[in-house]
Scaffold this motif. Structure first.
Motif, PDB file in Angstrom:
ATOM      1  N   UNK A  79       0.789  -1.229   0.000  1.00  0.00           N
ATOM      2  CA  UNK A  79       0.000   0.000   0.000  1.00  0.00           C
ATOM      3  C   UNK A  79       0.824   1.283   0.000  1.00  0.00           C
ATOM      4  N   UNK A  91       3.605   2.358  -1.601  1.00  0.00           N
ATOM      5  CA  UNK A  91       3.896   2.998  -2.894  1.00  0.00           C
ATOM      6  C   UNK A  91       2.658   3.643  -3.518  1.00  0.00           C
ATOM      7  N   UNK A  92       1.492   3.014  -3.302  1.00  0.00           N
ATOM      8  CA  UNK A  92       0.270   3.614  -3.856  1.00  0.00           C
ATOM      9  C   UNK A  92      -0.036   4.916  -3.123  1.00  0.00           C
ATOM     10  N   UNK A  94       2.290   7.427  -4.389  1.00  0.00           N
ATOM     11  CA  UNK A  94       1.867   7.871  -5.728  1.00  0.00           C
ATOM     12  C   UNK A  94       0.730   8.889  -5.615  1.00  0.00           C
ATOM     13  N   UNK A 101       2.914  12.152  -5.979  1.00  0.00           N
ATOM     14  CA  UNK A 101       3.268  12.177  -7.396  1.00  0.00           C
ATOM     15  C   UNK A 101       2.152  12.753  -8.264  1.00  0.00           C
ATOM     16  N   UNK A 120      -8.225  11.889  -5.945  1.00  0.00           N
ATOM     17  CA  UNK A 120      -9.419  11.520  -5.191  1.00  0.00           C
ATOM     18  C   UNK A 120     -10.279  10.531  -5.979  1.00  0.00           C
ATOM     19  N   UNK A 149      -9.043   8.124  -7.883  1.00  0.00           N
ATOM     20  CA  UNK A 149      -8.427   6.808  -7.687  1.00  0.00           C
ATOM     21  C   UNK A 149      -8.747   6.275  -6.291  1.00  0.00           C
ATOM     22  N   UNK A 201      -7.337  -0.381   1.077  1.00  0.00           N
ATOM     23  CA  UNK A 201      -7.654   1.055   1.044  1.00  0.00           C
ATOM     24  C   UNK A 201      -7.398   1.748   2.376  1.00  0.00           C
ATOM     25  N   UNK A 202      -7.488   0.971   3.472  1.00  0.00           N
ATOM     26  CA  UNK A 202      -7.336   1.602   4.780  1.00  0.00           C
ATOM     27  C   UNK A 202      -5.863   1.831   5.125  1.00  0.00           C
ATOM     28  N   UNK A 230      -5.244   5.215   2.149  1.00  0.00           N
ATOM     29  CA  UNK A 230      -5.839   6.530   2.417  1.00  0.00           C
ATOM     30  C   UNK A 230      -5.086   7.298   3.513  1.00  0.00           C
ATOM     31  N   UNK A 231      -4.838   6.690   4.683  1.00  0.00           N
ATOM     32  CA  UNK A 231      -4.092   7.474   5.698  1.00  0.00           C
ATOM     33  C   UNK A 231      -2.690   7.880   5.231  1.00  0.00           C
ATOM     34  N   UNK A 254      -3.066  10.820   2.915  1.00  0.00           N
ATOM     35  CA  UNK A 254      -3.389  12.058   3.634  1.00  0.00           C
ATOM     36  C   UNK A 254      -2.150  12.587   4.360  1.00  0.00           C
ATOM     37  N   UNK A 280       7.540  11.496   8.481  1.00  0.00           N
ATOM     38  CA  UNK A 280       6.294  12.259   8.590  1.00  0.00           C
ATOM     39  C   UNK A 280       5.084  11.442   8.153  1.00  0.00           C
ATOM     40  N   UNK A 288       0.401   8.349   9.717  1.00  0.00           N
ATOM     41  CA  UNK A 288      -0.563   7.740   8.799  1.00  0.00           C
ATOM     42  C   UNK A 288      -0.504   6.223   8.886  1.00  0.00           C
ATOM     43  N   UNK A 337      -2.169   5.221  12.077  1.00  0.00           N
ATOM     44  CA  UNK A 337      -3.623   5.295  11.986  1.00  0.00           C
ATOM     45  C   UNK A 337      -4.160   4.055  11.290  1.00  0.00           C
TER      46      UNK A 337
END
Lengths: 270, 367, 286
Positions: free
Chosen positions: C87, C89-90, C93, C97, C103, C105, C168-169, C172-173, C176, C207, C211, C214
């Motif tokens: 997750x 690298x996604x 991205x 990137x 949003x 995707x 996805x969980x 997403x964090x 963000x 940093x 995420x 979370x």
């Protein structure tokens, strides 16, 4: 500059492949095999048919489980929205000593394994001798849905300027009027998206429903038992494909609303 | 004074906007300030110097070496960022040590250097604090030594005091000048605040719309601006628009439409000898150079106008008058409240008054 | 002044009391009840309010259960690790990137995993089965001589489906967190002499740890309580504690023992989260 675009290309293709294979593959397979004229959901392909879709309506248990789940989800959503919204105000609006304690109190169920909530409630209902029914399912779902709604909405409210309520009072409206005329229109998108969220969660909530439903059948528990009967598998394919499509439409609407109100989506995760 | 930094014909556009338009200047061992309104191109010039933006054309020389195409991490130049840009996950010590760590300096030297610099700004006791536990002024000083500790040839400061309260700002401004004298590094300082620039800088470049309007020492800029923009941006001034009518010695007579009085003035040193009869010019008179009186002053080498007091603002050490001249121009006059028997105490609203000032304090600027 | 503060007090009570009372009765009391019952004397369809440690003793003295506990931890930590590896690298991205469509995707990732939980597990069973598309494809291109199951009924299959469920969980964090990094922070690092790799190692990755944390909290505890996935794609051997708990409540009827395992599960997850906070140095950022 050139290196950046290579990195972008690699990461982009990687993302596309992972999303397709890890997330979408099962959905595609499910939908494709719901049209396969065989009780075995596998290759070789036996021909196109719609008969599994026709069977949905003929299965009384399935139909009543769908109705039960919709009723539960609707009632759960309405109650959770009201109580969860009030809790979110309690987490954001007032200043009191135990505020962060209250926030934690409301949020803990949100990170609890669902099956443990189900098990604990089963023990509880048993101890107070409350028979398992549609009612126990509803009140059990609400235990998780209040925190869900509260967490979603409180993040919106934490950026909400409560002085508009004061301004409205100052201009002569009652607390009720200021809520319906000022606060509600501002936070409506968050309420709607939290509502759709909690509805689809409740409709799909297998773990809690499994323990507290007794002899009543709900959609996720129907699937759970149907998975054991090979001749019902194509029917599962069909009904799931159908529900997937309906839910994709509902959630797309929810997401569009939520994107307009981005705080909520951050709330879920931060 | 040899050149530390030289900027040659530097230009940069963002889309259709020319952010920096053919900028040239050189900097020695000095405190140099870029002064201009927002969007004047000062920050873009600074960022190109740091290597954070790539110029469209032109070159940047650091001690005669062309660094135009060098990435920021390879330049011997450091920056104090506008909102400090401290690393939020590192404590004060780790922040300050960051640059030295990149140079693979041994830990003992790093410890010694960091302590030395923390002491210099009086924050030795805050080494273990996280950035969010610091006050604005403390963050600012950490950002400063985080850059200075690398002993850059040039230190760039991008509005470093912008986010602070007035009192702290004034104190840190003095500190900055003192620190520069200790470390002997050229400072390039970007600000939109003229007071900051005037009090701190050895030389100032005034920028507008991507161009350098004027470069000079603070006093020179104030007393001899080369344009209305420079005159207006640094301090206050009264501007009259007119045409050159006559030349006598060093002085020119300018006719102002709607005025019967003649105005005599000197071209600023930056435009000397540039005027011909018939040229359109701006006449600039600083408010504090003007005297105000109720009696008609008869005096040599003075321009005299008459008008009516529209507004009086008492501000303690001085009184500010707004006087409406006969042709409708509004003039601003600062009068010092020096002696209790000064004539200005008798001036009231709606009084008819005379304004007069010396010919040689009347600056003629090309438009 | 007095009446005003009383009014505020009443308004505050109106906001917090409903959820306070509801969750007290239908979450906290049942949870405490489960903990209490885990110390009750218990057997098949029998529960007596007599204090005992037998339920815990039975668990920790039974090598089969301890094996399942180990398997549960292997599966959940393994999935968590794989989720981070796949997750991150996604998230990178989407957070650093792409400037557009991020949003969209994310939306494409979220939609399918919000619905049809059981059905999607079952779909994986179809995919991995002997007659499934992977097997058929491998036979078709000649890698396999004859159809075979791919990982099905193994820990690997459970991990695969867990990754599908929770990816996805993680994304997403991380997205963000990475989006929240101020550009000036990275510029400052370059300005101070850091190259791309150093910037990632010293600034970007540290940093993004909040995420990652979370997503860890969001994912790990629910994963521990999983039993549908191991039931459907895990085959006949029991791999996860969730199955044991489910079995105790729905078949074996030993509720005291089931409760004790639930408490062990809760304890293990709390312990792990505390450990992760300590190890990741997260308290500095919180």
């Amino acid at each position: 500059m050139k290196r950046d675009s290579i990195v972008k290309g690699i990461l982009g293709s990687y993302t596309a492949v992972v999303i397709l294979l890890v997330i979408y593959l099962p959905l595609i397979v499910l939908i494709v095999f719901s049209f396969n004229d065989s009780t075995i959901s596998g290759l070789p392909w036996k021909g196109f048919t719609l008969k599994w879709y026709a069977e949905i309506g003929k299965n009384d248990v399935l139909v009543s489980s769908l109705i039960n789940s919709v009723v539960v989800a609707a009632v759960v959503t309405v109650i959770s929205l009201v109580v969860g919204f009030l809790a979110a105000r309690g987490m954001t609006k007032f200043h009191y000593r135990l505020k962060s304690l209250f926030t934690g109190y409301v949020s803990i169920p949100f990170v609890m394994p669902w099956m443990l909530i189900g098990v604990a409630l089963l023990l509880f209902f048993n101890l107070i001798k409350m028979p398992l029914s549609l009612f126990t399912v509803i009140i059990s779902h609400i235990s998780f849905d209040i925190p869900l709604v509260a967490v979603l909405i409180s993040s919106r409210l934490s950026k909400f300027d409560y002085s508009v309520e004061e301004a409205s009072r100052d201009l002569g409206s009652t607390p009720f009027q200021s809520f319906f005329l000022v606060t509600l229109p501002i936070i409506a998108p968050s309420l709607i998206s939290a509502g759709i969220f909690s509805f689809s969660w409740s409709f799909d909530a297998f773990y809690i429903t499994h323990f507290v439903s007794g002899s009543q059948v709900f959609f996720p528990t129907w699937i759970w038992s149907a998975l054991r009967y090979p001749n019902k598998l194509p029917l599962i394919n069909a009904v799931s494909a159908l529900i997937l499509v309906v839910e994709i439409i509902i959630i797309t609407v929810a997401e569009i609303i939520r994107m307009k109100d981005e705080d909520a989506s951050e709330a879920l995760f931060m | 004074m040899s050149d530390v930094l030289a900027i040659r014909n530097l230009s940069k556009s963002f889309g259709k906007v020319k952010a920096v338009d053919n900028v040239n200047f050189t900097i020695g061992d000095e405190f140099f300030a870029f002064l201009g309104p927002s969007g004047s191109g000062k920050t873009t010039t600074l960022r190109m110097t740091a290597g954070l933006e790539v110029p469209d054309s032109g070159s940047i020389l650091l001690e005669d070496e062309d660094i135009t195409n060098l990435p920021p991490e390879k330049r011997n130049i450091n920056t104090v960022f506008q909102n400090y840009a401290l690393f939020p996950h590192m404590n004060v010590f780790e922040n300050v040590a960051f640059g030295l760590k990149r140079k693979k300096i041994d830990n003992r030297t790093i410890n010694k250097e960091v302590s030395k610099f923390l002491e210099m700004v009086g924050l030795s006791d805050k080494a273990k604090r996280m950035p969010r536990q610091l006050s604005g002024g403390e963050k600012q000083r950490i950002a400063l030594i985080r850059a200075l500790i690398n002993k850059p040839k040039v230190l760039l400061l991008d509005e470093p005091l912008g986010a602070l309260d007035l009192k702290i700002r004034q104190k840190l401004a003095i500190d900055l000048v003192n620190i520069r004298e200790q470390v002997n590094i050229s400072f390039v300082y970007v600000t939109h605040d003229q007071t900051e620039a005037l009090t701190m800088a050895d030389r100032i470049a005034v920028m507008d719309k991507g161009r350098v309007i004027q470069i000079g020492e603070p006093k020179e800029l104030y007393e001899n601006p080369n344009s209305s923009f420079a005159a207006n941006f640094i301090g206050n001034t009264n501007i009259l628009k007119g045409t050159v009518a006559e030349k006598k010695g060093d002085y020119y007579r300018v006719d102002i439409p709607g005025f019967t009085s003649r105005v005599w003035g000197l071209p600023t040193s930056t435009c000397s000898g540039a005027f011909q009869t018939g040229n359109e010019v701006d006449v600039s008179i600083r408010p504090e150079k003007i005297s105000i009186t109720k009696k008609n002053p008869v005096s040599e080498n003075q321009n005299v106008f008459s008008g009516r007091v529209e507004e009086m603002i008492y501000v303690g050490p001085s009184t500010e008058f707004l006087v409406k001249l006969n042709n409708g121009y509004m003039f601003r006059v600062f009068a010092q409240n020096i002696s209790p028997d000064s004539e200005i105490w008798n001036i009231k609203w709606d009084d008819d008054v005379y304004l007069y000032w010396r010919f040689d304090k009347t600056l003629l600027l090309s438009e | 002044m007095k009446t005003k503060s009383l009014k505020t007090h009443a308004a505050l009570m109106m906001n917090i009391m409903p959820s306070f009372v509801y969750l007290l009765l239908l979450f906290y009391v049942p949870m405490v009840l489960m903990m209490v019952i885990s110390f009750w004397k218990s057997g098949f369809m029998m529960l007596e309010p007599v204090f005992t440690l037998d339920n815990y003793r039975n668990f920790f003295h039974n090598s089969q259960y301890l094996q399942i506990l180990r398997d549960t931890l292997v599966i959940t930590t393994g999935s968590m690790f794989m989720l981070f590896v796949i997750g991150y690298p996604i998230g990178y991205f989407l957070g650093r990137v792409v400037k557009k469509y991020d949003s969209l995707i994310l939306f494409l990732m979220i939609v399918p995993v919000e619905i049809g939980f059981l059905v999607r597990i079952y779909a994986w069973k179809i995919i991995l089965s002997k007659t499934g598309i992977i097997s058929s494809f491998l036979v078709y291109i000649g890698v396999f001589k004859e159809p075979a199951r791919i990982f099905l009924y193994s820990k690997a299959a459970i991990i695969l489906v867990l990754i599908h469920e929770w990816l996805p969980y993680v994304v997403i964090p991380v997205t963000i967190a990475l989006k929240g990094i101020e550009p000036a922070t990275l510029e400052a690092a370059r300005d101070l002499g850091a190259d791309r790799f150093t910037i990632f190692r010293e600034i970007i990755f540290p940093l993004s740890i909040p995420g990652l944390f979370a997503s860890f909290v969001l994912i790990f505890i629910p994963m521990l309580g999983e039993f549908a996935i191991p039931t459907i794609v895990g085959g006949s051997s029991t791999y996860m504690l969730g199955n044991v708990i489910n079995n105790q409540f729905m078949a074996a009827g030993n509720w005291g023992f089931g409760s004790a395992i639930g408490v062990i599960l809760l304890f293990a997850s709390t312990l792990l989260i505390g450990l992760v906070i300590k190890v990741s140095g997260l308290e500095k950022l919180l």
